[in-house]
Design an enzyme around this catalytic site. Structure first.
Site, PDB file in Angstrom:
ATOM      1  N   MET A   1      16.672 -10.815 -14.803  1.00 55.63           N
ATOM      2  CA  MET A   1      17.002 -12.103 -14.212  1.00 55.63           C
ATOM      3  C   MET A   1      16.107 -13.171 -14.824  1.00 55.63           C
ATOM      4  SD  MET A   1      17.485 -11.258 -10.241  1.00 55.63           S
ATOM      5  CE  MET A   1      18.746 -10.121  -9.752  1.00 55.63           C
ATOM      6  N   THR A 314      14.408  -2.949 -19.424  1.00 58.01           N
ATOM      7  CA  THR A 314      13.316  -3.849 -19.046  1.00 58.01           C
ATOM      8  C   THR A 314      13.529  -4.551 -17.714  1.00 58.01           C
ATOM      9  OG1 THR A 314      14.366  -5.388 -20.617  1.00 58.01           O
ATOM     10  CG2 THR A 314      12.377  -4.263 -21.342  1.00 58.01           C
ATOM     11  N   GLU A 315      14.675  -4.370 -17.099  1.00 54.26           N
ATOM     12  CA  GLU A 315      14.945  -4.830 -15.736  1.00 54.26           C
ATOM     13  C   GLU A 315      16.023  -3.940 -15.146  1.00 54.26           C
ATOM     14  OE1 GLU A 315      16.338  -8.706 -14.743  1.00 54.26           O
ATOM     15  OE2 GLU A 315      14.641  -9.750 -15.639  1.00 54.26           O
ATOM     16  N   THR A 316      15.760  -3.374 -13.997  1.00 52.22           N
ATOM     17  CA  THR A 316      16.809  -2.719 -13.214  1.00 52.22           C
ATOM     18  C   THR A 316      16.300  -2.520 -11.799  1.00 52.22           C
ATOM     19  OG1 THR A 316      18.430  -0.934 -13.149  1.00 52.22           O
ATOM     20  CG2 THR A 316      16.173  -0.318 -13.724  1.00 52.22           C
TER      21      THR A 316
END
Length: 387
Positions: A1, A314-316
């Site tokens: 995000m 790198t984002e989850t």
């Protein structure tokens, strides 16, 4: 995000929080209960009584148990994650690729000439962190240290997004204290030299604590930059960092939709850094979050010029509050189920998964495009003490 570097100037007014959060070791998991709350002034004098929904969170939450094994299903073609704050028209979804049996192969030998990741702790997942107070403004070094004291021991790499708020220096001190590595970030690709100088000063030229440096976050996906601009930004950042003595990985981060459409973003990076949020696929329930990532990473690997290249998500994560997105439903229980499912997909390589996020981001503005969940992705519904 996406986290805007100038969020203090562009963030909308946030609504008053509609729930009261307390901690109590008598509870084993986050629980919502109605309570009569008596509000008092600074002298202890009651001035208002109201019925509020109280979120009771254990002071020391237990580990998330693994869920029951979900049935093996072939997930639907991935849907793009709507970025924040203004959702662009997403790229068309790619053609489905065969599902692979593991999300990411054990870290392979990269064809890049850059030094390998400095992270020596491959047993813990990473986590994202932002140094902003819920009511606005930057957290102090003391407040950053207090945040790290709550989450750092459970994670290896701490991912940052920018260099504002003196966050590099504050997080460097906290990471040294609690035994973490940092993934530093450059948000504004038009200020790369200044950002690199700020990084070097913030870590006191001690690059041993820096696992990775990223430049840009979801810029191609949200229309903030063209692919050619990002390829140039990677090279400019790498060159500037080498001149400062940093020889570790340099990457750009984008959504899996952007990476599938433009695998050259990964080819130019020292490893493939990609954001994958199962919640934004309306056909994926929380129990299948891990298999969604497995399928997506398999598709990405098939697009790379070097199929053995390391891929890091790198984002989850999964929100604990918001509106439903089809089969993807926010909630405390569904968040626990999703995180357990995600972790189970990285059993052999937990360092290749960075969870989103350490605390609820109350400084963000709720938006229908992200199902009014943008503020509520904190692990175990956790608020920062600075909020």
């Amino acid at each position: 995000m996406d986290i805007p570097h100038d969020f203090l100037h562009r963030r909308g007014s946030l609504p008053k929080r509609d729930k009261v959060t307390v901690t109590d070791d008598k509870f084993s998991k986050p629980t919502e209960i109605p309570e009569i709350v008596v509000y008092v002034d600074q002298f202890g004098n009651p001035f208002r009584t109201a019925t509020e929904t109280v979120v009771v969170i254990p002071a020391s939450p237990p580990p998330i148990p693994p869920p029951s094994a979900p049935p093996v299903v072939a997930p639907a073609p991935p849907a793009p994650k709507p970025p924040s704050p203004q959702p662009p028209a997403p790229a068309p979804p790619p053609a489905p690729q065969p599902t692979v049996s593991s999300p990411v192969a054990p870290p392979p030998k990269s064809s890049s000439s850059a030094a390998p990741s400095t992270n020596q702790d491959g047993t813990r997942h990473g986590i994202t962190y932002s140094p902003y107070k819920g009511a606005g403004g930057c957290k102090s070094a003391t407040e950053v240290d207090a945040d790290f004291a709550l989450f750092a021991k459970d994670h290896g790499v701490i991912r940052l997004y920018g260099v504002d708020c003196d966050q590099v220096a504050s997080c460097y001190a906290a990471a040294k204290k609690y035994g973490n590595k940092l993934m530093l970030g450059i948000f504004d690709i038009n200020s790369i030299p200044q950002a690199v100088s700020t990084m070097a000063a913030g870590v006191q030229n001690d690059w041993s604590i820096v696992d990775t440096v990223s430049v840009g976050n979801e810029l191609v996906n949200n229309g903030g930059a063209q692919v050619g601009q990002m390829l140039g930004a990677i090279e400019q950042t790498r060159s500037a960092l080498r001149a400062k003595g940093y020889n570790g990985p340099v990457v750009t981060v984008d959504t899996f939709v952007a990476v599938l459409a433009h695998p050259e973003l990964c080819d130019a990076s020292d490893y493939c850094a990609v954001n994958v949020h199962p919640f934004f696929d309306p056909n994926t329930p929380s129990a299948n979050a891990g298999s969604f990532i497995t399928s997506t990473v398999g598709q990405i690997r098939g697009k790379l010029s070097d199929p053995n290249k390391r891929i890091v998500v790198t984002e989850t994560g999964w929100p604990w509050k918001g509106t439903a997105n089809g089969a993807a439903v926010p909630g405390m229980d569904t968040q626990s189920t999703a995180i357990a499912s995600i972790k189970s997909s990285f059993t052999s390589n937990p360092a290749d998964c960075i969870l989103f996020t350490a605390f609820n981001d109350m400084w963000k503005k709720p938006d229908a495009g992200t199902f009014f969940a943008e503020q509520f992705w904190g692990m175990s519904a956790r608020y920062s003490p600075a909020d």
